[in-house]
Design a protein around this motif. Structure first.
Motif, short mmCIF file in Angstrom:
data_model
loop_
_atom_site.label_atom_id
_atom_site.label_comp_id
_atom_site.label_asym_id
_atom_site.label_seq_id
_atom_site.Cartn_x
_atom_site.Cartn_y
_atom_site.Cartn_z
N GLY A 192 5.74 3.64 0.89
CA GLY A 192 5.25 2.46 0.20
C GLY A 192 5.76 1.21 0.89
O GLY A 192 6.95 1.12 1.20
N GLY A 193 4.88 0.26 1.14
CA GLY A 193 5.32 -0.97 1.82
C GLY A 193 4.15 -1.84 2.18
O GLY A 193 3.01 -1.58 1.80
N PHE A 194 4.42 -2.91 2.92
CA PHE A 194 3.36 -3.77 3.42
C PHE A 194 2.60 -3.01 4.50
O PHE A 194 3.20 -2.54 5.47
CB PHE A 194 3.94 -5.06 4.00
CG PHE A 194 4.36 -6.08 2.98
CD1 PHE A 194 4.26 -5.81 1.62
CD2 PHE A 194 4.83 -7.31 3.38
CE1 PHE A 194 4.65 -6.75 0.67
CE2 PHE A 194 5.23 -8.27 2.44
CZ PHE A 194 5.13 -7.99 1.08
N ALA A 227 0.84 -1.20 0.00
CA ALA A 227 0.00 0.00 0.00
C ALA A 227 0.88 1.25 0.00
O ALA A 227 2.04 1.22 0.44
CB ALA A 227 -0.92 0.01 1.22
N ALA A 228 0.30 2.33 -0.52
CA ALA A 228 0.91 3.65 -0.37
C ALA A 228 0.21 4.28 0.83
O ALA A 228 -1.02 4.39 0.85
CB ALA A 228 0.69 4.49 -1.62
N MET A 229 0.98 4.66 1.84
CA MET A 229 0.39 5.13 3.10
C MET A 229 0.74 6.58 3.38
O MET A 229 1.89 7.00 3.18
CB MET A 229 0.87 4.23 4.24
CG MET A 229 0.32 2.81 4.16
SD MET A 229 1.35 1.58 5.00
CE MET A 229 2.64 1.29 3.78
N VAL A 230 -0.25 7.32 3.84
CA VAL A 230 -0.07 8.73 4.19
C VAL A 230 -0.71 8.97 5.55
O VAL A 230 -1.54 8.19 6.00
CB VAL A 230 -0.71 9.66 3.13
CG1 VAL A 230 -0.13 9.39 1.76
CG2 VAL A 230 -2.22 9.51 3.10
N LEU A 231 -0.33 10.05 6.19
CA LEU A 231 -0.99 10.41 7.44
C LEU A 231 -2.41 10.89 7.14
O LEU A 231 -2.64 11.54 6.13
CB LEU A 231 -0.20 11.50 8.16
CG LEU A 231 1.24 11.15 8.58
CD1 LEU A 231 1.88 12.32 9.31
CD2 LEU A 231 1.27 9.88 9.43
#
Length: 346
Positions: A192-194, A123-127
């Protein structure tokens, strides 16, 4: 002979019988332990929520029930695990399917015999308080990903699926340990990561809520973690069937008993945070079921999902060999009973 001597003889006889009955289980258990076959199982990473099923299967005696004395070795990533199983230093491994496919394309004789994370966990993760509300908002931002990882190799596919212009996204290398702090401090806008690897620590230790854009939602279908063996082991059908069955029982038991899951993980790794372990497990459960594996037992893998995995490998993973999906997996050893069908929602 007097009545008293008869009584003493009876007491002595009874005492011997009691002693024998008390010691017999210990003897039987010792003999049983000696008869267990020693097997080495290489995990993908350190003990945690996502791979807790392996420790649970050992702790609950599921491996012993099928005649095996399993040693679980903590891992350093799916690439390392694949190499260890390919070299026969361990009979079984728990590794990412995308990485396994890449490894097979390079000549390693590996096969997945039971899929657990059947939905891409990248997933691409953001706050959550970020101005990035949709994947398209990533344009103009800085993304941190550990280079060489599965999520890094799949990133171009995610951008294509999300309609992103690569020239408008700044990609930098950030190691796994530093990615979360870099996101919280604002050094990067996206990581980006698990998802199960990053979100728990950011939420619980960093006290920041996270918004995740899953690669799978942008059409990046790729098999993730499952049980792998060297192809030379495939002839040992009962051994593989036993390990797969016991492992899956461990994963399913942990899903049904999350509080016990966290305690078992902590027993095997004292430094773990039970809150993080639980959140890791919860996120990993989101990867158990795909549209193509609905109502199928945990472990069962769909040809379509593997075909998509190979397609991504060839398009973005640098695979130029005539890799076929069918050579990467088999469902031969997956149990078929209804009790192995996992909950269909996360």
């Amino acid at each position: 002979m007097s009545k008293g001597s008869l009584t003493r003889r009876g007491i002595l006889h009874a005492g011997a019988s009691v002693a024998a009955s008390l010691s017999l289980p210990a003897i039987v258990n010792a003999q049983s332990l000696k008869s267990l076959r020693p097997i080495s199982f290489q995990a993908d990473w350190i003990y945690g929520g996502p791979n807790a099923g392996l420790a649970i299967a050992k702790e609950k005696g599921y491996f012993a029930d099928v005649g095996l004395d399993i040693t679980i070795n903590q891992g350093k990533g799916s690439g390392s695990t694949s190499q260890i199983v390919a070299s026969k230093a361990a009979q079984f491994g728990f590794a990412d399917g995308f990485v396994v496919g890449n490894s097979v394309s390079k000549g390693m004789k590996l096969k997945m015999v039971g899929g657990v994370f059947r939905r891409n966990p990248c997933a691409a993760m953001v706050l959550e308080d970020s101005d990035i509300k949709t994947p398209r908002d990533i344009e103009g931002k800085t993304v941190g990903i550990a280079t060489g990882t599965a999520q890094f190799q799949q990133w171009p596919a995610f951008m294509k699926g999300a309609g992103l212009d690569p020239s408008k996204v700044r990609l930098i290398n950030v190691d796994g340990a530093g990615a979360g702090p870099a996101l919280i401090s604002g050094q990067i806008d996206v990581v980006g990561g698990f998802a199960q690897g990053y979100i728990p620590a950011i939420e619980i230790r960093g006290k920041k809520k996270v918004r995740a854009f899953w690669y799978a939602d942008e059409g990046v279908i790729a098999m993730s973690n499952g049980i792998i063996v060297h192809k030379d082991l495939l002839s040992e059908t009962e051994l593989i069937r036993g390990v797969v069955r016991a492992s899956l029982k461990g994963f399913l038991y942990g899903r049904a008993n999350p509080a016990e899951l966290t305690q078992i993980v902590k027993k095997y790794s004292e430094t773990t945070d039970v809150a993080i372990t639980l959140r890791e497990a919860q996120l990993s459960w989101k990867t158990w079921v795909t549209p193509t594996t609905a109502n199928k037992p945990l472990g069962w893998m769909a040809a379509e999902d593997w075909a998509s995995t190979v397609a991504v490998l060839k398009a973005y993973g640098g695979v130029a060999t005539p890799l076929e999906a069918s050579e990467l997996y088999t469902n031969e050893f997956v149990p078929t009973e209804a009790e192995f069908v996992p909950p269909q929602n996360a």
